[in-house]
Design a protein around this motif. Structure first.
Motif, PDB file in Angstrom:
ATOM      1  N   ALA A  43      42.886  40.230  38.504  1.00 38.50           N
ATOM      2  CA  ALA A  43      41.807  39.282  38.191  1.00 38.50           C
ATOM      3  C   ALA A  43      41.796  38.109  39.161  1.00 38.50           C
ATOM      4  N   LEU A  44      42.973  37.545  39.441  1.00 41.13           N
ATOM      5  CA  LEU A  44      43.044  36.409  40.363  1.00 41.13           C
ATOM      6  C   LEU A  44      42.579  36.796  41.763  1.00 41.13           C
ATOM      7  N   ARG A  45      42.924  37.976  42.219  1.00 45.70           N
ATOM      8  CA  ARG A  45      42.518  38.417  43.563  1.00 45.70           C
ATOM      9  C   ARG A  45      41.032  38.758  43.626  1.00 45.70           C
ATOM     10  N   MET A  46      40.493  39.270  42.528  1.00 44.67           N
ATOM     11  CA  MET A  46      39.049  39.505  42.489  1.00 44.67           C
ATOM     12  C   MET A  46      38.286  38.188  42.621  1.00 44.67           C
ATOM     13  N   LEU A  47      38.744  37.199  41.860  1.00 44.89           N
ATOM     14  CA  LEU A  47      38.096  35.891  41.895  1.00 44.89           C
ATOM     15  C   LEU A  47      38.213  35.264  43.284  1.00 44.89           C
ATOM     16  N   ARG A  48      39.398  35.388  43.899  1.00 42.03           N
ATOM     17  CA  ARG A  48      39.617  34.832  45.231  1.00 42.03           C
ATOM     18  C   ARG A  48      38.724  35.532  46.254  1.00 42.03           C
ATOM     19  N   TYR A  49      38.548  36.844  46.102  1.00 38.25           N
ATOM     20  CA  TYR A  49      37.697  37.573  47.038  1.00 38.25           C
ATOM     21  C   TYR A  49      36.249  37.107  46.926  1.00 38.25           C
ATOM     22  N   ILE A  50      35.763  36.944  45.699  1.00 35.38           N
ATOM     23  CA  ILE A  50      34.383  36.496  45.507  1.00 35.38           C
ATOM     24  C   ILE A  50      34.188  35.097  46.100  1.00 35.38           C
ATOM     25  N   GLU A  51      35.167  34.211  45.911  1.00 35.49           N
ATOM     26  CA  GLU A  51      35.062  32.854  46.474  1.00 35.49           C
ATOM     27  C   GLU A  51      34.980  32.900  47.995  1.00 35.49           C
ATOM     28  N   ARG A  52      35.823  33.700  48.607  1.00 34.13           N
ATOM     29  CA  ARG A  52      35.801  33.805  50.072  1.00 34.13           C
ATOM     30  C   ARG A  52      34.514  34.466  50.558  1.00 34.13           C
ATOM     31  N   ARG A  53      34.036  35.438  49.824  1.00 32.76           N
ATOM     32  CA  ARG A  53      32.788  36.098  50.205  1.00 32.76           C
ATOM     33  C   ARG A  53      31.629  35.110  50.134  1.00 32.76           C
ATOM     34  N   ASN A  54      31.606  34.304  49.084  1.00 30.29           N
ATOM     35  CA  ASN A  54      30.528  33.329  48.933  1.00 30.29           C
ATOM     36  C   ASN A  54      30.514  32.325  50.076  1.00 30.29           C
ATOM     37  N   SER A  55      31.713  31.965  50.558  1.00 28.73           N
ATOM     38  CA  SER A  55      31.776  30.985  51.644  1.00 28.73           C
ATOM     39  C   SER A  55      31.272  31.559  52.973  1.00 28.73           C
ATOM     40  N   ALA A  56      31.234  32.884  53.060  1.00 26.35           N
ATOM     41  CA  ALA A  56      30.825  33.519  54.316  1.00 26.35           C
ATOM     42  C   ALA A  56      29.448  34.159  54.241  1.00 26.35           C
ATOM     43  N   LEU A  74      37.640  43.449  22.181  1.00 28.17           N
ATOM     44  CA  LEU A  74      38.074  42.057  22.338  1.00 28.17           C
ATOM     45  C   LEU A  74      38.034  41.643  23.807  1.00 28.17           C
ATOM     46  N   ALA A  75      38.350  42.547  24.716  1.00 26.35           N
ATOM     47  CA  ALA A  75      38.235  42.229  26.142  1.00 26.35           C
ATOM     48  C   ALA A  75      36.791  41.895  26.488  1.00 26.35           C
ATOM     49  N   ALA A  76      35.838  42.627  25.891  1.00 27.27           N
ATOM     50  CA  ALA A  76      34.416  42.333  26.118  1.00 27.27           C
ATOM     51  C   ALA A  76      34.052  40.957  25.572  1.00 27.27           C
ATOM     52  N   ARG A  77      34.623  40.608  24.430  1.00 23.32           N
ATOM     53  CA  ARG A  77      34.367  39.272  23.868  1.00 23.32           C
ATOM     54  C   ARG A  77      34.943  38.188  24.782  1.00 23.32           C
ATOM     55  N   MET A  78      36.111  38.432  25.363  1.00 24.96           N
ATOM     56  CA  MET A  78      36.719  37.448  26.276  1.00 24.96           C
ATOM     57  C   MET A  78      35.823  37.217  27.497  1.00 24.96           C
ATOM     58  N   GLU A  79      35.226  38.295  27.989  1.00 30.35           N
ATOM     59  CA  GLU A  79      34.323  38.143  29.146  1.00 30.35           C
ATOM     60  C   GLU A  79      33.079  37.350  28.742  1.00 30.35           C
ATOM     61  N   THR A  80      32.561  37.629  27.544  1.00 32.34           N
ATOM     62  CA  THR A  80      31.329  36.959  27.102  1.00 32.34           C
ATOM     63  C   THR A  80      31.524  35.455  26.945  1.00 32.34           C
ATOM     64  N   VAL A  81      32.679  35.044  26.406  1.00 33.78           N
ATOM     65  CA  VAL A  81      32.906  33.604  26.176  1.00 33.78           C
ATOM     66  C   VAL A  81      33.525  32.925  27.398  1.00 33.78           C
ATOM     67  N   SER A  82      33.790  33.677  28.458  1.00 37.48           N
ATOM     68  CA  SER A  82      34.332  33.054  29.661  1.00 37.48           C
ATOM     69  C   SER A  82      33.244  32.240  30.362  1.00 37.48           C
ATOM     70  N   GLU A  83      33.585  31.604  31.450  1.00 35.15           N
ATOM     71  CA  GLU A  83      32.642  30.795  32.222  1.00 35.15           C
ATOM     72  C   GLU A  83      32.556  31.336  33.641  1.00 35.15           C
ATOM     73  N   PRO A  84      31.468  31.014  34.359  1.00 33.05           N
ATOM     74  CA  PRO A  84      31.336  31.506  35.735  1.00 33.05           C
ATOM     75  C   PRO A  84      32.541  31.120  36.594  1.00 33.05           C
ATOM     76  N   MET A  85      33.072  32.140  37.294  1.00 26.37           N
ATOM     77  CA  MET A  85      34.209  32.004  38.192  1.00 26.37           C
ATOM     78  C   MET A  85      35.459  31.554  37.443  1.00 26.37           C
ATOM     79  N   LYS A  86      35.567  32.005  36.184  1.00 27.28           N
ATOM     80  CA  LYS A  86      36.739  31.734  35.369  1.00 27.28           C
ATOM     81  C   LYS A  86      37.262  33.042  34.766  1.00 27.28           C
ATOM     82  N   ILE A  87      38.558  33.023  34.409  1.00 29.77           N
ATOM     83  CA  ILE A  87      39.212  34.167  33.787  1.00 29.77           C
ATOM     84  C   ILE A  87      39.712  33.726  32.421  1.00 29.77           C
ATOM     85  N   THR A  88      39.194  34.364  31.372  1.00 33.59           N
ATOM     86  CA  THR A  88      39.559  33.981  30.005  1.00 33.59           C
ATOM     87  C   THR A  88      40.426  35.061  29.376  1.00 33.59           C
TER      88      THR A  88
END
Length: 358
Positions: free
Chosen positions: A253-266, A303-317
């Motif tokens: 999850a952390l590496r997915m988020l990091r990849y998206i952040e780097r992709r957005n910057s480029a 429950l994993a689906a619920r965690m995704e729904t209540v999460s926030e953009p660019m966050k891991i819940t």
């Protein structure tokens, strides 16, 4: 018994019969002196296949191209035949000829008989056999490639152990995995992005992103279960159990988020995702008859689906269960208590980073 010599034909009933017989043969026959390889007799086929040049008395060593006198003498002295295969021209075409030289009996030890066979049909049969063999080999390679391609496609939609079970038994038994961690990722707001107006470009972007996600999940021994639209599901702890299932998914999850952040910057187009994680029991099974899909079910997935729904953009819940499994190795920020539909009030956390190893 006298035979027909090149310069001195002998006529008697037995000889004439023998000469007619040798002329009617499909093979080439000749008789030679071993000492000087002078030809004493030859039938029509031998003359046609190995005609003399300007000198009608040319020896066998000249008449037959590639004839190795030294090797021939060595073989004949040991009582063995001397053989060779050559190409000769006759009637305007090339003919493969098999030549065999054998010494006569003790009474004529100074003479040898030469037998020549037209190998055209044999060579044709060998060529056809080789052609059929090559075709069969080619078809076998193509079938093997198709098999490998089919296996790769199936391994893209199911774990390898599940594929092996289906291949061996034709069916897959649903399994309960008591300890697994599920990740659900979904992109938010992409319908408002400029790229959403170009479906081909949108699919290309998603394909690029999900391809990287697949590499990340493989890196940490996780399984990508499915992608639906712009959502991505991965799991650790099945089909092979592992005590580090929660740690593996947290790293993914952390590496997915990091990849998206780097992709957005480029890139001009910025993607934003929500990620939800839950640890708990799940059921894994192959679904479908004509179109196979490997999927996971159960409260742990819900429950994993619920965690995704209540999460926030660019966050891991994640919830308390997963937090307790990884809290010693990851930094998590407490979000507070949330009412989760179907599960009641749960204490939730943001997964922020991996702690350095001591």
């Amino acid at each position: 018994m006298a035979l027909e010599f090149n310069s001195n034909p002998v006529s008697n009933p037995d000889t004439d019969t023998l000469l007619q017989l040798t002329r009617s043969l499909n093979t080439g026959v000749a008789l030679t002196h071993i000492e000087d390889w002078h030809i004493l007799f030859e039938n029509a086929n031998f003359f046609k296949w190995f005609p003399p040049g300007s000198d009608a008395d040319e020896p066998l060593t000249v008449r037959i191209p590639g004839f190795n006198e030294e090797r021939a003498l060595s073989r004949l002295e040991k009582g063995r035949p001397y053989s060779l295969e050559i190409e000769t021209e006759a009637s305007g075409r090339s003919i493969p000829i098999s030549v065999e030289v054998r010494a006569l009996s003790d009474q004529s030890a100074d003479k040898a008989v030469i037998e020549c066979f037209d190998m055209s049909k044999q060579k044709q049969a060998e060529y056809m056999l080789e052609s059929y063999s090559k075709i069969a080999e080619k078809n076998s390679r193509e079938l093997e490639r198709e098999k490998e391609r089919a296996e790769r496609l199936l391994l893209n939609i199911m774990p390898k152990s599940v594929y092996e079970e289906m291949k061996d038994y034709g069916t897959v038994t649903p399994q309960l995995f008591e300890n697994a961690t599920i990740l659900l990722l979904d992109f938010v707001g992409h319908t408002e992005m400029e790229i959403s107006r170009d479906p081909a470009s949108l699919v290309t972007e998603l394909n690029d992103i999900f391809t990287v996600f697949d590499r990340i999940t493989d890196l940490f021994d996780c399984e990508r279960i499915r992608t639906v639209g712009d959502s991505y599901m991965a799991v650790s702890g099945l089909p092979e159990s592992t005590p580090d299932h929660a740690h593996n998914i947290a790293k993914v999850a952390l590496r997915m988020l990091r990849y998206i952040e780097r992709r957005n910057s480029a890139h001009q187009e910025a993607w934003h995702c929500r990620i939800g994680i839950n640890s708990g029991p799940v059921i894994g099974s192959l679904v479908g008859i004509q179109k196979y899909v490997y999927d996971i079910f159960g409260p742990g997935v819900n429950l994993a689906a619920r965690m995704e729904t209540v999460s926030e953009p660019m966050k891991i819940t994640l919830n308390e269960d997963t937090y307790q499994l990884i809290k010693d190795d990851f930094h998590c920020a407490e979000r507070g208590i949330f009412e989760i539909k179907g599960f009641g009030d749960l204490n939730l956390y943001f997964l922020e980073r991996e702690l350095p190893r001591v």
